[in-house]
Each structure stands twice: as C-alpha cells, then as structure tokens.
Design a protein around this motif. Structure first.
Motif, short mmCIF file in Angstrom:
data_model
loop_
_atom_site.label_atom_id
_atom_site.label_comp_id
_atom_site.label_asym_id
_atom_site.label_seq_id
_atom_site.Cartn_x
_atom_site.Cartn_y
_atom_site.Cartn_z
N GLU A 97 -5.14 2.45 -10.96
CA GLU A 97 -5.19 2.90 -9.56
C GLU A 97 -3.95 2.50 -8.77
OE1 GLU A 97 -8.82 1.50 -7.80
OE2 GLU A 97 -10.01 2.01 -9.58
N SER A 98 -2.99 1.87 -9.44
CA SER A 98 -1.81 1.33 -8.74
C SER A 98 -0.60 2.25 -8.80
CB SER A 98 -1.43 -0.02 -9.35
OG SER A 98 -2.48 -0.95 -9.24
N GLU A 99 -0.72 3.40 -9.40
CA GLU A 99 0.43 4.26 -9.65
C GLU A 99 1.22 4.53 -8.36
OE1 GLU A 99 1.55 8.63 -11.62
OE2 GLU A 99 -0.54 7.97 -11.47
N GLY A 100 2.52 4.35 -8.44
CA GLY A 100 3.40 4.64 -7.32
C GLY A 100 3.59 3.50 -6.35
N ARG A 101 2.80 2.45 -6.46
CA ARG A 101 2.93 1.33 -5.53
C ARG A 101 3.92 0.30 -6.06
NH1 ARG A 101 -3.21 0.57 -3.01
NH2 ARG A 101 -3.29 2.67 -2.11
N SER A 116 0.81 -1.22 0.00
CA SER A 116 0.00 0.00 0.00
C SER A 116 0.85 1.27 0.00
CB SER A 116 -0.95 0.01 1.21
OG SER A 116 -0.22 0.02 2.42
N ARG A 117 2.16 1.13 0.22
CA ARG A 117 3.03 2.31 0.23
C ARG A 117 3.16 2.89 -1.17
NH1 ARG A 117 7.45 4.31 3.33
NH2 ARG A 117 7.42 2.48 4.71
N THR A 118 3.12 4.19 -1.25
CA THR A 118 3.31 4.89 -2.52
C THR A 118 4.70 5.51 -2.55
OG1 THR A 118 0.96 5.39 -2.71
CG2 THR A 118 2.46 6.71 -4.04
N GLY A 119 5.42 5.26 -3.63
CA GLY A 119 6.76 5.83 -3.79
C GLY A 119 7.85 4.92 -3.27
N PRO A 120 9.10 5.34 -3.44
CA PRO A 120 10.25 4.53 -3.03
C PRO A 120 10.27 4.25 -1.53
CG PRO A 120 10.92 6.33 -4.48
CD PRO A 120 9.50 6.60 -4.09
N ARG A 167 5.35 0.03 -9.81
CA ARG A 167 6.70 0.56 -10.06
C ARG A 167 7.58 -0.53 -10.66
NH1 ARG A 167 10.14 2.48 -6.36
NH2 ARG A 167 9.35 1.33 -4.58
N ALA A 168 7.39 -1.77 -10.18
CA ALA A 168 8.15 -2.88 -10.74
C ALA A 168 7.76 -3.13 -12.19
CB ALA A 168 7.94 -4.14 -9.90
N ALA A 169 6.48 -3.00 -12.50
CA ALA A 169 6.03 -3.15 -13.89
C ALA A 169 6.73 -2.13 -14.78
CB ALA A 169 4.51 -2.99 -13.98
N ALA A 170 6.84 -0.90 -14.30
CA ALA A 170 7.53 0.13 -15.08
C ALA A 170 8.99 -0.23 -15.29
CB ALA A 170 7.40 1.48 -14.38
N GLY A 171 9.62 -0.81 -14.26
CA GLY A 171 11.02 -1.21 -14.39
C GLY A 171 11.21 -2.36 -15.37
N VAL A 172 10.29 -3.33 -15.36
CA VAL A 172 10.36 -4.43 -16.32
C VAL A 172 10.16 -3.91 -17.74
CG1 VAL A 172 9.25 -6.55 -17.09
CG2 VAL A 172 9.67 -6.20 -14.65
N GLY A 174 6.70 0.50 -23.30
CA GLY A 174 5.94 1.23 -22.31
C GLY A 174 5.04 0.31 -21.51
N VAL A 175 4.42 0.85 -20.48
CA VAL A 175 3.47 0.11 -19.66
C VAL A 175 2.07 0.33 -20.22
CG1 VAL A 175 2.42 -0.08 -17.37
CG2 VAL A 175 4.89 0.27 -17.59
N THR A 176 1.31 -0.74 -20.36
CA THR A 176 -0.08 -0.67 -20.79
C THR A 176 -0.97 -0.60 -19.55
OG1 THR A 176 0.35 -1.93 -22.80
CG2 THR A 176 -1.93 -1.83 -22.05
N LEU A 177 -1.79 0.43 -19.47
CA LEU A 177 -2.65 0.61 -18.30
C LEU A 177 -3.93 -0.20 -18.44
CD1 LEU A 177 -2.28 4.42 -17.52
CD2 LEU A 177 -1.14 2.48 -16.41
#
Length: 300
Positions: free
Chosen positions: A243-247, A177-181, A251-256, A263-266
């Motif tokens: 609704e998952s942005e920043g979690r 549930s944490r948002t951000g690093p 964030r791992a999806a963006a890294g993969v 790009g990431v597909t929403l």
C-alpha cells in the motif's frame, strides 16, 4: 507456556542502550528446540522503541527475539549531550547489543529509520548479520529528486527547532503521505495546518522529539555504502508495503534495491504493516509475519 523476556543494558559511545531478549518457546515435550532453533531475530526500529514490536515478536515463538530502544528513546539514555544522531552511531549501538547478547550472527528485520541504521550496521559489520530485511528505509540520497527531498527533510527539522512539534509534525505527515516526487517549487506550497492532523499549533517549548530533532536529518541524508553492502556475506532483502507505492519510504526502498542490483520484495499493508494496535495503528501483522517468516526461511 509464557515466554521469558529479560531486559539488559549495554554501554555504548555516548549512550546506555537497553535491549530485551525474548526466549523461544520450548517444544511441546518440554525440551528445548536448541538443535532446530533458527538464528535469533533482531527487530529494529528508529525512532520507534521495543514496544512497537510486541505483535510481530509474538509470531516468532520458534526463535529468540531481540528488541531494543534506540539511543535517546525510551529506556536508552544518551550520555553525550548531542542533539542529533547519525546512522553510523546507531549502528555502533546495534553492534554492541548483538555482541552483548551473544547470539550472533542474527537475522534482522529493520523498519523505517531502523532499516537505515541496519544498512550501516551491515556495511560495517557484515559478519554479525545473516539476513537483513530492510523495510522502507527513508534515505533521500537514493531518490531521483534527492536534492528537493533533502531540502524538505531539512525544513521539517528547522521548523521543529523554530516553531515546535505541531507545525513540524504536520509537515512530516504531509511528507510521508505524498505520492510521487517532490516538486521543485515545494516552498511555494502552503504549510499544512497542524489542526488538520489533530496537532496543536502552539509551541510548548519542548525540543526532545527523537524523530523531528535527533534523527530527521541524519537518517534521511544517509548515503548507503553500496560497495560494502554488495561485498557483504549478509543476504539483504529490501522490502516495501503493497500500500506504500509512490510514497517517500517506498521510493527510497526502490532506490536502495537498485543500488544493490536487486528487486524490492513486497510485504502486506503499509509502512507500519507489522503493527497490531501499537501506537493506535493497525496493519496486517499476521500476514506480515507470515511473509517475513517465508523470506527468512529462504536463507541458505
């Protein structure tokens, strides 16, 4: 007409794996859609078992749908006595299911730990998968704060072994549930209260939880083989919930995705956006299934 579902079992290294094959619905004239039927769709979670995909599967009546229970979960029994499992081992189970079902190459929708395991499958056996939609794969290895994230995940596993399910699950829920690093001084933060999440604080002595015990460290520490994935014939789509942005999982999806040069597909909703009441959780399954269908249709 009711869809026919048949449960099968296949022997893998260290486990007997149960999987279900749900037939496509015949067309209105009573004939099979064999000529026009798209590839079989394999729905993969981890540690979530086949029961979590009931709603999503119901939206894909035009094709055969395969679901399964990961080793050590539900009907899939471990025979090796091991306490932890690596994504490569799960990938071997997935390979054996696809080959035993005789329906490959398949399209795959894989979520959470299942997405990590599916990445390992494609890296090792790309000919078995036509399209992979990897939804929020929670590997900490691709995060800019990877060392801290890995330490947080290792602490959840250690807490589980030391204190039991309640305290460890409270930390896990705080993690997702944490948002951000994750901050470098995360150990200075007070441990979350299990009661705040409706969890028991006392230890019941059990240590069979597949999330906190079997899969936590192997899944989050998995390093995708980007060279193999980029070279694969498989079309890979990395997805995350709107609704998952920043979690962590998003964030791992963006890294993969960055590692693959895409790009990431929403997708609609959140980490469990495909759920329609399974496990008491509600996403937006109809919109989710529509998006998934559109993504799969774009495969040439």
């Amino acid at each position: 007409m009711t869809r026919k579902s048949v449960t099968h079992r296949v022997e893998s290294t260290g486990a007997t794996v149960a999987y279900d094959v749900l037939d496509a619905v015949p067309d209105g004239a009573g004939g099979a859609r064999a000529a026009a039927q798209p590839p079989a769709l394999f729905l993969i979670g981890s540690p979530m078992d086949a029961t979590g995909f009931g709603t999503l599967a119901s939206h894909f009546t035009d094709r055969t749908v395969i679901t399964y229970d990961p080793r050590g979960v539900g009907r899939s029994v471990r025979t090796d006595g091991a306490a932890e499992t690596l994504p490569e081992e799960h990938a071997e189970d997935l390979r054996r299911v696809i080959e035993a079902a005789g329906v490959g190459p398949v399209d795959v929708f894989a979520s959470s730990g299942g997405a990590v395991n599916a990445l390992a499958l494609v890296a090792g056996h790309p000919a078995l998968v036509r399209t992979l939609v990897a939804h929020e794969p929670p590997t900490a290895q691709v995060l800019p704060d990877r060392e801290v994230a890995l330490a947080v995940c290792a602490d959840i596993h250690a807490t589980y072994l030391r204190d039991g399910t309640g305290p460890a699950m409270a930390k896990f829920l705080a993690l997702v549930s944490r948002t951000g690093p994750f901050p470098a001084n995360w150990r200075d933060e007070p441990a979350p209260d299990p009661a705040a999440f409706g969890l028991p604080a006392e230890d019941d002595g059990s240590r069979g939880d597949p999330l906190l015990g079997q899969n936590m460290r192997g899944c989050t520490a998995y390093r995708p083989d980007f060279a193999a994935l980029r070279a694969a014939r498989t079309r890979i789509v990395v997805a995350a919930g709107k609704e998952s942005e920043g979690r962590f999982p998003a964030r791992a999806a963006a890294g993969v995705a960055a590692g693959l040069g895409i790009g990431v597909t929403l997708f609609p909703s959140h980490h469990g956006g495909f759920l329609g009441g399974e496990y008491g959780q509600q996403g937006e399954p109809e919109a989710f299934a529509q998006t998934l269908g559109e993504v799969l249709q774009h495969t040439g």
